[in-house]
Design an enzyme around this catalytic site. Structure first.
Site, PDB file in Angstrom:
ATOM      1  N   ARG A  20      -8.621  -8.017  11.280  1.00 41.84           N
ATOM      2  CA  ARG A  20      -8.696  -9.228  10.169  1.00 41.84           C
ATOM      3  C   ARG A  20      -9.674 -10.515  10.745  1.00 41.84           C
ATOM      4  NH1 ARG A  20      -2.649  -8.196   9.728  1.00 41.84           N
ATOM      5  NH2 ARG A  20      -2.722  -6.356   8.705  1.00 41.84           N
ATOM      6  N   ARG A  71       7.155   0.036   1.749  1.00 40.02           N
ATOM      7  CA  ARG A  71       7.189  -0.988   2.781  1.00 40.02           C
ATOM      8  C   ARG A  71       5.975  -1.927   2.355  1.00 40.02           C
ATOM      9  NH1 ARG A  71       5.600   3.783   4.428  1.00 40.02           N
ATOM     10  NH2 ARG A  71       4.101   3.942   6.055  1.00 40.02           N
ATOM     11  N   ASP A 119     -11.123  -0.063  13.784  1.00 36.04           N
ATOM     12  CA  ASP A 119     -11.506   0.182  12.088  1.00 36.04           C
ATOM     13  C   ASP A 119     -12.931  -0.129  12.217  1.00 36.04           C
ATOM     14  OD1 ASP A 119      -8.897   0.772  11.239  1.00 36.04           O
ATOM     15  OD2 ASP A 119      -8.253  -1.440  11.604  1.00 36.04           O
ATOM     16  N   CYS A 161      -8.381 -12.010  19.392  1.00 31.76           N
ATOM     17  CA  CYS A 161      -8.924 -10.680  19.930  1.00 31.76           C
ATOM     18  C   CYS A 161     -10.442 -10.512  19.387  1.00 31.76           C
ATOM     19  CB  CYS A 161      -8.357  -9.478  19.479  1.00 31.76           C
ATOM     20  SG  CYS A 161      -6.288  -9.851  19.722  1.00 31.76           S
ATOM     21  N   CYS A 175      -3.531 -17.362  15.693  1.00 23.76           N
ATOM     22  CA  CYS A 175      -3.242 -16.443  16.693  1.00 23.76           C
ATOM     23  C   CYS A 175      -3.206 -17.530  17.884  1.00 23.76           C
ATOM     24  CB  CYS A 175      -3.949 -15.306  16.815  1.00 23.76           C
ATOM     25  SG  CYS A 175      -4.055 -14.289  15.268  1.00 23.76           S
ATOM     26  N   ASP A 205      -7.095   4.488  10.633  1.00 25.57           N
ATOM     27  CA  ASP A 205      -6.618   3.776   9.324  1.00 25.57           C
ATOM     28  C   ASP A 205      -7.777   4.298   8.438  1.00 25.57           C
ATOM     29  OD1 ASP A 205      -4.887   2.226   7.472  1.00 25.57           O
ATOM     30  OD2 ASP A 205      -4.707   0.695   9.174  1.00 25.57           O
ATOM     31  N   CYS A 238     -10.692  -7.893  16.270  1.00 24.48           N
ATOM     32  CA  CYS A 238      -9.680  -7.965  15.331  1.00 24.48           C
ATOM     33  C   CYS A 238      -9.845  -7.389  14.040  1.00 24.48           C
ATOM     34  CB  CYS A 238      -9.061  -9.422  15.060  1.00 24.48           C
ATOM     35  SG  CYS A 238      -7.703  -9.564  13.958  1.00 24.48           S
ATOM     36  N   LYS A 267      -2.801   4.707   7.099  1.00 21.32           N
ATOM     37  CA  LYS A 267      -2.734   5.377   8.508  1.00 21.32           C
ATOM     38  C   LYS A 267      -2.557   6.808   8.413  1.00 21.32           C
ATOM     39  CE  LYS A 267      -0.780   1.115  10.232  1.00 21.32           C
ATOM     40  NZ  LYS A 267      -0.516   0.614   9.190  1.00 21.32           N
ATOM     41  N   ARG A 323       0.954  -1.367   0.028  1.00 26.95           N
ATOM     42  CA  ARG A 323       0.029   0.055  -0.067  1.00 26.95           C
ATOM     43  C   ARG A 323       0.618   1.439   0.241  1.00 26.95           C
ATOM     44  NH1 ARG A 323      -4.587  -0.441   3.838  1.00 26.95           N
ATOM     45  NH2 ARG A 323      -5.439  -1.426   1.882  1.00 26.95           N
ATOM     46  N   TYR A 324       2.049   1.229   0.885  1.00 24.13           N
ATOM     47  CA  TYR A 324       2.868   2.458   0.812  1.00 24.13           C
ATOM     48  C   TYR A 324       3.827   2.099   0.084  1.00 24.13           C
ATOM     49  CZ  TYR A 324       0.167   3.061   4.924  1.00 24.13           C
ATOM     50  OH  TYR A 324      -0.746   3.030   6.390  1.00 24.13           O
TER      51      TYR A 324
HETATM   52  C1  LIG Z   1       0.531  -0.472   9.003  1.00 22.49           C
HETATM   53  C2  LIG Z   1       0.703  -1.037   7.741  1.00 22.49           C
HETATM   54  C3  LIG Z   1       2.266  -0.744   7.304  1.00 22.49           C
HETATM   55  C4  LIG Z   1       3.173  -0.224   8.239  1.00 22.49           C
HETATM   56  O1  LIG Z   1       3.153   1.014   8.412  1.00 22.49           O
HETATM   57  P1  LIG Z   1       3.924   1.880   9.408  1.00 22.49           P
HETATM   58  O2  LIG Z   1       3.355   3.078   9.623  1.00 22.49           O
HETATM   59  O3  LIG Z   1       5.368   2.135   8.520  1.00 22.49           O
HETATM   60  O4  LIG Z   1       4.334   1.122  10.781  1.00 22.49           O
HETATM   61  C5  LIG Z   1       2.685  -1.395   6.095  1.00 22.49           C
HETATM   62  N1  LIG Z   1       1.497  -1.827   5.437  1.00 22.49           N
HETATM   63  C6  LIG Z   1       0.252  -1.866   5.852  1.00 22.49           C
HETATM   64  C7  LIG Z   1      -0.520  -2.265   4.582  1.00 22.49           C
HETATM   65  C8  LIG Z   1      -0.176  -1.543   7.032  1.00 22.49           C
HETATM   66  O5  LIG Z   1      -1.348  -1.462   7.138  1.00 22.49           O
HETATM   67  S1  SF4 Z   2      -5.518  -8.238  16.888  1.00 23.73           S
HETATM   68 FE1  SF4 Z   2      -6.177  -9.969  15.295  1.00 23.73          FE
HETATM   69  S2  SF4 Z   2      -4.213 -10.693  14.063  1.00 23.73           S
HETATM   70 FE2  SF4 Z   2      -3.659  -9.683  16.095  1.00 23.73          FE
HETATM   71  S3  SF4 Z   2      -3.478 -11.088  17.585  1.00 23.73           S
HETATM   72 FE3  SF4 Z   2      -5.436 -10.143  17.684  1.00 23.73          FE
HETATM   73  S4  SF4 Z   2      -6.837 -11.771  16.565  1.00 23.73           S
HETATM   74 FE4  SF4 Z   2      -4.600 -12.227  15.909  1.00 23.73          FE
END
Ligand SMILES: *Cc1c(COP(=O)(O)O)cnc(C)c1O
Ligand code: SF4
Length: 381
Positions: A123, A105, A281, A118, A114, A318, A121, A325, A101-102
């Protein structure tokens, strides 16, 4: 003879093998509630460690540790604006399991498992439901990174990467470290919070072979910083791995300035840098955890200037739809012109500073600080 192949299971493996997975067997449930929770579990799996379950003090949702790990009927009652994947992570995937996305990175999902699920979560759509990605799929994702020389930072995520064996994890990390343009490798893991014994010296020593290596963990409440959890973070730091914390702002858990301040103080004592506080989120099944942005800003106001600067995380939204973010900060700039900037400090006092910068002809650009009451005070104090 047979005994020579028998190894004692380590404490962290006991935590997983003895994990609590049957929601119906939880203590203190009425028949009706047992049925409700079984329905939630069918949609969003339940699993926790005896260790993390043991941190509960009161067996009901008023307990912040209970609330984070025990299913809740409200997970199935969803307002229409909530989505399974509000951050559009799946659409930003050029290759399976990798979100790019960025510019510089990437986020690589190395497992969907996991040590505790959570309930809030992001995801939720996939954790605990999908198999561990096949090695060939990981190889394909790593090949993508190798071909994209702009990627200098790889974040291993999931699921929780530290649910993999040391060997499975090292397979991925070693390949990433062999890519010349990958400068930083990091892991996001909740393990120090929910199964701290997993952070063995052997694991830390393995990770430390691949420096610069960083780890961001996830604590949401001061009670989670037990002696075991603090020791786990300490082992990582002792191996030269900087540890940060990403906290989620959660209603009924930490949506309170006093709780959040105690949390960041305990993190600093554990040598963990508070990195982000996330606004929840817009994830289907998590509405009951959402807190107002006003509350988040109030918490930030209570931290900045009132406590150690490096103990103050950034507050992040986000952006829905894959915008990434975005830091959200209490308003500090009251006015900004070519001449001056007017600022508000942590106590609410107002100060003025000449905005224009250096002027070689001596005409003081922006002039001298004007006579705003606060400015005079700033000079005398
Ligand atoms: C959070 C995230 C990152 C890392 O973001 P930082 O602000 O550098 O910690 C990289 N890729 C994705 C898709 C993310 O959600
Ligand atoms: S936030 Fe989601 S991915 Fe992270 S430990 Fe909890 S359940 Fe697992």
């Amino acid at each position: 003879m047979a005994g020579s192949t028998v190894r004692t299971r380590a404490e962290w493996q006991e935590q997983l093998a003895g994990g609590i997975r049957d929601v119906r067997a939880l203590p203190g449930l009425s028949d009706e509630r047992r049925q409700e929770l079984a329905e939630v579990d069918a949609e969003y799996p339940f699993f926790t460690t005896p260790y993390y379950f043991g941190l509960i003090e009161k067996l009901d949702p008023s307990d912040p540790i209970y609330l984070q790990q025990i299913p809740d009927a409200r997970e199935l009652q969803n307002p229409a604006f909530l989505e399974a994947d509000p951050l559009d992570e799946e659409t930003d995937m050029p290759v399976k399991h990798l979100t790019h996305r960025y510019p510089d990175r990437v986020l690589l999902v190395v497992t969907h498992t996991c040590a505790m699920y959570c309930r809030f979560c992001t995801r939720k759509r996939k954790v605990g439901k999908n198999p561990v990605p096949a090695r060939a799929e990981m190889d394909a994702a790593i090949a993508y990174i190798a071909h994209h020389t702009e990627v200098r930072d790889v974040l291993l995520s999931g699921g929780d990467p530290l649910t993999l064996t040391d060997a499975a994890l090292e397979y991925i990390i070693r390949k990433l470290r062999a890519i010349p343009h990958v400068e930083v490798i990091r892991i996001g893991s909740k393990i120090p919070c929910v199964n701290p014994a997993r952070v063995t010296d052997a694991l830390c020593a393995m990770l430390a072979k691949y420096h610069p290596f960083y780890l961001n963990t996830h604590f949401n409440h001061p009670r989670e910083l037990t002696p075991e959890a603090v020791a786990a973070c300490g082992r990582l730091v002792d191996h030269g791995i900087p540890v940060g914390c990403q906290t989620v702002l959660l209603r009924g858990v930490n949506d309170d300035p006093a709780v959040m301040k105690e949390l960041v103080h305990k993190l600093l004592k554990a040598r963990v840098k508070p990195y982000y506080i996330y606004q929840a989120d817009l994830v289907a099944g998590t509405d009951h955890f959402r807190t107002s942005v006003q509350t988040g800003l109030k918490i930030m106001e209570s931290l900045q200037g009132h406590t150690t600067g490096f103990g103050v995380p950034q507050y992040i939204i986000d952006a829905p739809g894959g915008g990434g973010k975005i830091p959200v900060t209490p308003q500090r700039i009251l006015e900004l012109t070519d001449d001056r900037i007017v600022l508000r400090n942590y106590e609410g006092n107002v100060y003025s500073y000449p905005a224009g910068g250096y002027s070689k002809d001596g005409a003081s650009v922006g002039g001298c600080p004007d006579t705003a009451a606060g400015t005079a005070r700033a000079f005398v104090e």
